[in-house]
Design a protein around this motif. Structure first.
Motif, mmCIF file in Angstrom:
data_model
loop_
_atom_site.group_PDB
_atom_site.id
_atom_site.type_symbol
_atom_site.label_atom_id
_atom_site.label_comp_id
_atom_site.label_asym_id
_atom_site.label_seq_id
_atom_site.Cartn_x
_atom_site.Cartn_y
_atom_site.Cartn_z
ATOM 1 N N TYR A 119 48.736 -37.877 -0.156
ATOM 2 C CA TYR A 119 48.110 -36.660 -0.966
ATOM 3 C C TYR A 119 48.882 -36.013 -1.982
ATOM 4 C CZ TYR A 119 46.323 -37.227 3.580
ATOM 5 O OH TYR A 119 45.771 -37.550 4.796
ATOM 6 N N VAL A 120 48.014 -35.936 -3.068
ATOM 7 C CA VAL A 120 48.642 -35.262 -4.280
ATOM 8 C C VAL A 120 48.534 -33.900 -4.573
ATOM 9 C CG1 VAL A 120 48.840 -35.467 -6.965
ATOM 10 C CG2 VAL A 120 48.205 -37.589 -5.616
ATOM 11 N N SER A 121 47.151 -33.487 -4.564
ATOM 12 C CA SER A 121 47.011 -31.988 -4.705
ATOM 13 C C SER A 121 45.381 -31.689 -4.558
ATOM 14 C CB SER A 121 47.479 -31.527 -6.402
ATOM 15 O OG SER A 121 47.170 -30.228 -6.217
ATOM 16 N N GLN A 122 45.359 -30.574 -4.417
ATOM 17 C CA GLN A 122 43.838 -29.977 -4.498
ATOM 18 C C GLN A 122 43.617 -30.026 -6.112
ATOM 19 O OE1 GLN A 122 41.780 -27.005 -2.250
ATOM 20 N NE2 GLN A 122 43.315 -27.144 -0.671
ATOM 21 N N VAL A 123 42.233 -29.972 -6.625
ATOM 22 C CA VAL A 123 42.267 -29.807 -7.895
ATOM 23 C C VAL A 123 41.191 -28.662 -8.466
ATOM 24 C CG1 VAL A 123 41.256 -31.244 -10.029
ATOM 25 C CG2 VAL A 123 42.173 -32.387 -8.082
ATOM 26 N N ILE A 124 40.001 -28.656 -7.905
ATOM 27 C CA ILE A 124 39.123 -27.485 -8.674
ATOM 28 C C ILE A 124 38.267 -27.239 -7.693
ATOM 29 C CG2 ILE A 124 37.429 -29.119 -9.801
ATOM 30 C CD1 ILE A 124 39.023 -26.435 -11.673
ATOM 31 N N ASP A 125 37.532 -26.187 -7.531
ATOM 32 C CA ASP A 125 36.621 -25.572 -6.524
ATOM 33 C C ASP A 125 35.486 -25.316 -7.464
ATOM 34 O OD1 ASP A 125 38.811 -23.635 -4.675
ATOM 35 O OD2 ASP A 125 38.383 -25.890 -4.621
ATOM 36 N N VAL A 126 34.479 -25.909 -7.164
ATOM 37 C CA VAL A 126 32.853 -25.972 -7.980
ATOM 38 C C VAL A 126 31.571 -25.298 -6.933
ATOM 39 C CG1 VAL A 126 31.644 -27.241 -9.408
ATOM 40 C CG2 VAL A 126 33.767 -27.870 -9.123
ATOM 41 N N PRO A 127 31.009 -24.336 -7.591
ATOM 42 C CA PRO A 127 29.831 -23.872 -6.932
ATOM 43 C C PRO A 127 28.856 -25.084 -6.964
ATOM 44 C CG PRO A 127 30.888 -22.309 -8.536
ATOM 45 C CD PRO A 127 31.569 -23.561 -8.752
ATOM 46 N N ALA A 241 22.072 -16.833 -0.113
ATOM 47 C CA ALA A 241 22.074 -15.819 0.883
ATOM 48 C C ALA A 241 21.406 -14.489 0.374
ATOM 49 C CB ALA A 241 23.527 -15.548 1.117
ATOM 50 N N GLU A 242 21.411 -14.218 -0.829
ATOM 51 C CA GLU A 242 20.754 -13.084 -1.157
ATOM 52 C C GLU A 242 19.158 -13.127 -0.854
ATOM 53 O OE1 GLU A 242 22.862 -12.691 -5.315
ATOM 54 O OE2 GLU A 242 21.623 -10.907 -5.153
ATOM 55 N N GLN A 243 18.811 -14.548 -1.094
ATOM 56 C CA GLN A 243 17.289 -14.727 -1.023
ATOM 57 C C GLN A 243 16.771 -15.365 0.358
ATOM 58 O OE1 GLN A 243 16.068 -16.405 -5.088
ATOM 59 N NE2 GLN A 243 17.962 -17.202 -4.725
ATOM 60 N N GLY A 244 17.539 -14.945 1.413
ATOM 61 C CA GLY A 244 16.904 -15.127 2.672
ATOM 62 C C GLY A 244 17.807 -16.168 3.605
ATOM 63 N N LEU A 245 18.559 -16.993 2.817
ATOM 64 C CA LEU A 245 19.462 -17.820 3.754
ATOM 65 C C LEU A 245 20.893 -17.138 4.060
ATOM 66 C CD1 LEU A 245 18.996 -21.544 2.182
ATOM 67 C CD2 LEU A 245 17.537 -19.987 3.733
ATOM 68 N N ALA A 246 20.932 -16.360 4.957
ATOM 69 C CA ALA A 246 21.957 -15.450 5.144
ATOM 70 C C ALA A 246 22.902 -16.405 5.472
ATOM 71 C CB ALA A 246 21.593 -14.539 6.369
ATOM 72 N N GLY A 247 24.397 -16.071 4.925
ATOM 73 C CA GLY A 247 25.681 -16.974 5.418
ATOM 74 C C GLY A 247 25.664 -18.246 4.694
ATOM 75 N N PHE A 248 24.640 -18.778 3.921
ATOM 76 C CA PHE A 248 24.558 -20.261 3.423
ATOM 77 C C PHE A 248 25.847 -20.023 2.342
ATOM 78 C CE2 PHE A 248 22.341 -24.056 2.622
ATOM 79 C CZ PHE A 248 23.119 -24.538 1.709
ATOM 80 N N GLN A 249 26.721 -21.247 2.447
ATOM 81 C CA GLN A 249 27.746 -21.107 1.632
ATOM 82 C C GLN A 249 28.257 -22.575 1.279
ATOM 83 O OE1 GLN A 249 30.915 -18.432 2.133
ATOM 84 N NE2 GLN A 249 32.156 -19.130 0.530
ATOM 85 N N LEU A 250 28.339 -23.282 0.149
ATOM 86 C CA LEU A 250 28.741 -24.483 0.054
ATOM 87 C C LEU A 250 29.593 -24.490 -1.289
ATOM 88 C CD1 LEU A 250 29.034 -27.368 0.871
ATOM 89 C CD2 LEU A 250 26.874 -27.979 0.124
ATOM 90 N N VAL A 251 30.889 -24.678 -1.361
ATOM 91 C CA VAL A 251 31.732 -24.837 -2.464
ATOM 92 C C VAL A 251 32.266 -26.201 -2.485
ATOM 93 C CG1 VAL A 251 33.690 -24.018 -3.829
ATOM 94 C CG2 VAL A 251 32.109 -22.416 -2.614
ATOM 95 N N VAL A 252 32.246 -27.038 -3.626
ATOM 96 C CA VAL A 252 32.597 -28.200 -3.454
ATOM 97 C C VAL A 252 34.361 -28.414 -4.019
ATOM 98 C CG1 VAL A 252 32.374 -30.470 -4.498
ATOM 99 C CG2 VAL A 252 30.556 -29.217 -4.403
ATOM 100 N N TRP A 253 35.078 -28.616 -3.263
ATOM 101 C CA TRP A 253 36.643 -28.481 -3.506
ATOM 102 C C TRP A 253 36.969 -30.051 -3.765
ATOM 103 C CZ3 TRP A 253 38.992 -31.970 -0.102
ATOM 104 C CH2 TRP A 253 38.522 -31.924 1.272
ATOM 105 N N HIS A 254 38.228 -30.316 -4.564
ATOM 106 C CA HIS A 254 38.368 -31.579 -4.729
ATOM 107 C C HIS A 254 39.768 -31.982 -4.683
ATOM 108 C CE1 HIS A 254 34.787 -30.918 -7.222
ATOM 109 N NE2 HIS A 254 34.646 -32.054 -7.526
ATOM 110 N N GLY A 255 40.107 -32.997 -4.132
ATOM 111 C CA GLY A 255 41.484 -33.396 -4.012
ATOM 112 C C GLY A 255 41.794 -34.859 -4.680
ATOM 113 N N ILE A 256 43.066 -34.935 -5.223
ATOM 114 C CA ILE A 256 43.710 -36.292 -5.549
ATOM 115 C C ILE A 256 44.304 -37.074 -4.508
ATOM 116 C CG2 ILE A 256 44.994 -37.473 -7.412
ATOM 117 C CD1 ILE A 256 43.966 -35.836 -9.463
#
Ligand code: ASP
Length: 328
Positions: A119-127, A241-256
Motif C-alpha cells: 500500500y502506498v497511500s490514499q489519494v483523493i476523495d471525490v463526491p 439526502a435533502e431530497q428524500g433519500l435520508a442517509g444516502f451517502q457515497l464518496v469515492v476514495w482512492h488509493g495507490i
C-alpha cells in the motif's frame, strides 16, 4: 591490535559492498519511467486524477510517470494485472472503492485486495453527482423518482461495470428510490458521459472530477450530489439526502497500490512524490475546482490506506448483499 580473521574481514567487505549496492539502488530509483495503471477508460474521473498527479509526480521523481489505461470487468482486470506485475517499483495502480467492493461483487476474483498488494497511500476523495440527459422530462430529483417509477425498467443508467463506483451508485440508488433501472455498462464513465451527452442513455451517477465541466456548461441535467452536505463547488445543488433519500451517502476514495514485495524505497519515494503533488498549488486548485477533497495527512500513508481498505471491505459486504444487483 586484534586482527579480524580473514573470513570475517572479507565478509565485512562483502556486506559493506552489498549495503552500498542497496543504497546505490535506492539512490538511483527510479532509473526509468514508472507505470501508473488506471482501471478505466481515458477521460473518466480516475484517469483525470491519475494524469493530473502523474505529471506533477514525474517532476519530483525525475522520471516520467506513464498512465496506462487497462480496461475491463469493472476495474478488476487492472487490479489482477498489477497484483501479478513484477514487484520492482515500476508498476503502481490507482483505484477507488472498487478495491473494497470487488470481493463482495465477484464470486471468483483472481486477486486478493488485502494480500496481493503493498500500500502506498490514499489519494483523493471525490463526491458523486446524479446527472441525466438534457431532455429528460424530470426537472428535479423528486420528479425523477416519480418518472422512474412510472417508466418501470424502461429508464436506464450507464455505468463502468461491476466493481465501478458508478455501478455501486446505481445499485444503491435503485434500492433507495424503489425503482427498477436498466443498467448499461461501459469501459469507463468517460464513454458513458459521451453516451449521455448524445442522448443514448438516460442517467449516470459519476464523480465530480468528470461531471463538473458538463454541469457548468449546462449540457446535462443535475439531480443531486451524493455527499452528506452540499459541495463548495456546486453550492446550489441539493444532496440526495435533502431530497428524500435520508442517509444516502457515497464518496469515492482512492488509493495507490503496488505488487506485493515492492522494494520499500520505491514505495516511500512514490508516496513522497504523491504527497508533494497533492501540495502543488496548481494540483490543489484543479482538484478543488473539480469538487475533490485531499484527505488528512494520516490517510496519506501506507498504513492509512491499508487500515481504510480493511474497514471499507468489511463495511461494504453487507451493503452490497442488501442492495443486490440491478438488471445487468
Ligand atoms: N472511476 C471510473 C472511471 O474513471 C468510473 C467508475 O468507477 O464508475 O471511469
Amino acid at each position: 591490535m586484534t586482527s579480524f580473521p580473514r573470513t570475517v574481514t572479507s565478509l565485512a567487505c562483502l556486506s559493506l559492498g552489498l549495503l552500498g549496492a542497496g543504497l546505490a539502488a535506492a539512490d538511483s530509483y527510479p532509473a526509468k519511467p514508472i507505470t501508473l495503471v488506471v482501471p478505466y477508460s481515458a477521460g473518466g474521473p480516475t484517469d483525470v486524477v491519475a494524469r493530473t498527479l502523474a505529471a506533477a509526480m514525474g517532476r519530483t521523481l525525475g522520471q516520467t510517470v506513464i498512465v496506462e489505461n487497462k480496461l475491463g470487468a469493472g476495474g478488476t482486470i487492472a487490479a489482477a494485472h498489477t497484483a501479478r506485475a513484477k514487484p520492482d517499483g515500476y508498476t503502481f495502480l490507482i483505484h477507488h472503492n472498487g478495491m473494497a467492493t470487488a470481493p463482495a461483487l465477484y464470486r471468483k476474483l483472481n486477486y486478493k485486495p488485502l494480500a496481493d498488494f503493498d500500500y502506498v497511500s490514499q489519494v483523493i476523495d471525490v463526491p458523486m453527482t446524479v446527472v441525466g440527459r438534457k431532455d429528460l422530462p424530470a426537472k428535479d430529483f423528486r420528479e425523477l423518482q416519480a418518472y422512474a417509477k412510472a417508466q418501470g425498467n424502461k429508464l436506464n443508467l450507464a455505468h463502468a461495470g461491476l466493481g465501478a463506483v458508478s455501478h455501486l451508485c446505481g445499485m444503491l440508488l435503485t434500492q433507495a428510490m424503489g425503482v427498477d433501472l436498466t443498467s448499461v455498462p461501459f469501459q469507463g464513465t468517460g464513454p458513458a458521459m459521451n453516451a449521455l451527452l448524445g442522448g443514448q442513455v438516460d442517467l449516470l451517477c459519476d464523480q465530480t472530477t468528470s461531471t463538473t465541466p458538463f454541469i457548468k456548461a449546462n449540457s446535462v441535467k443535475l439531480y443531486g450530489v451524493t455527499t452528506a452536505s452540499r459541495l463548495k463547488s456546486l453550492p446550489a445543488t441539493p444532496t440526495l439526502a435533502e431530497q428524500g433519500l435520508a442517509g444516502f451517502q457515497l464518496v469515492v476514495w482512492h488509493g495507490i497500490y503496488a505488487p506485493k514485495n515492492t522494494p520499500k524505497e520505491a514505495i516511500d519515494k512514490f508516496g513522497t512524490a504523491l504527497r508533494t503533488a497533492l501540495k502543488d498549488p496548481e494540483v490543489a486548485k484543479r482538484m478543488a475546482d473539480l469538487g475533490a477533497i485531499i484527505p488528512a495527512d494520516d490517510k496519506l500513508s501506507p498504513q492509512g490506506l491499508q487500515t481504510w481498505l480493511e474497514q471499507e471491505t468489511q463495511r461494504y459486504a453487507p451493503v452490497i448483499k442488501a442492495a443486490g444487483q440491478f438488471a445487468d
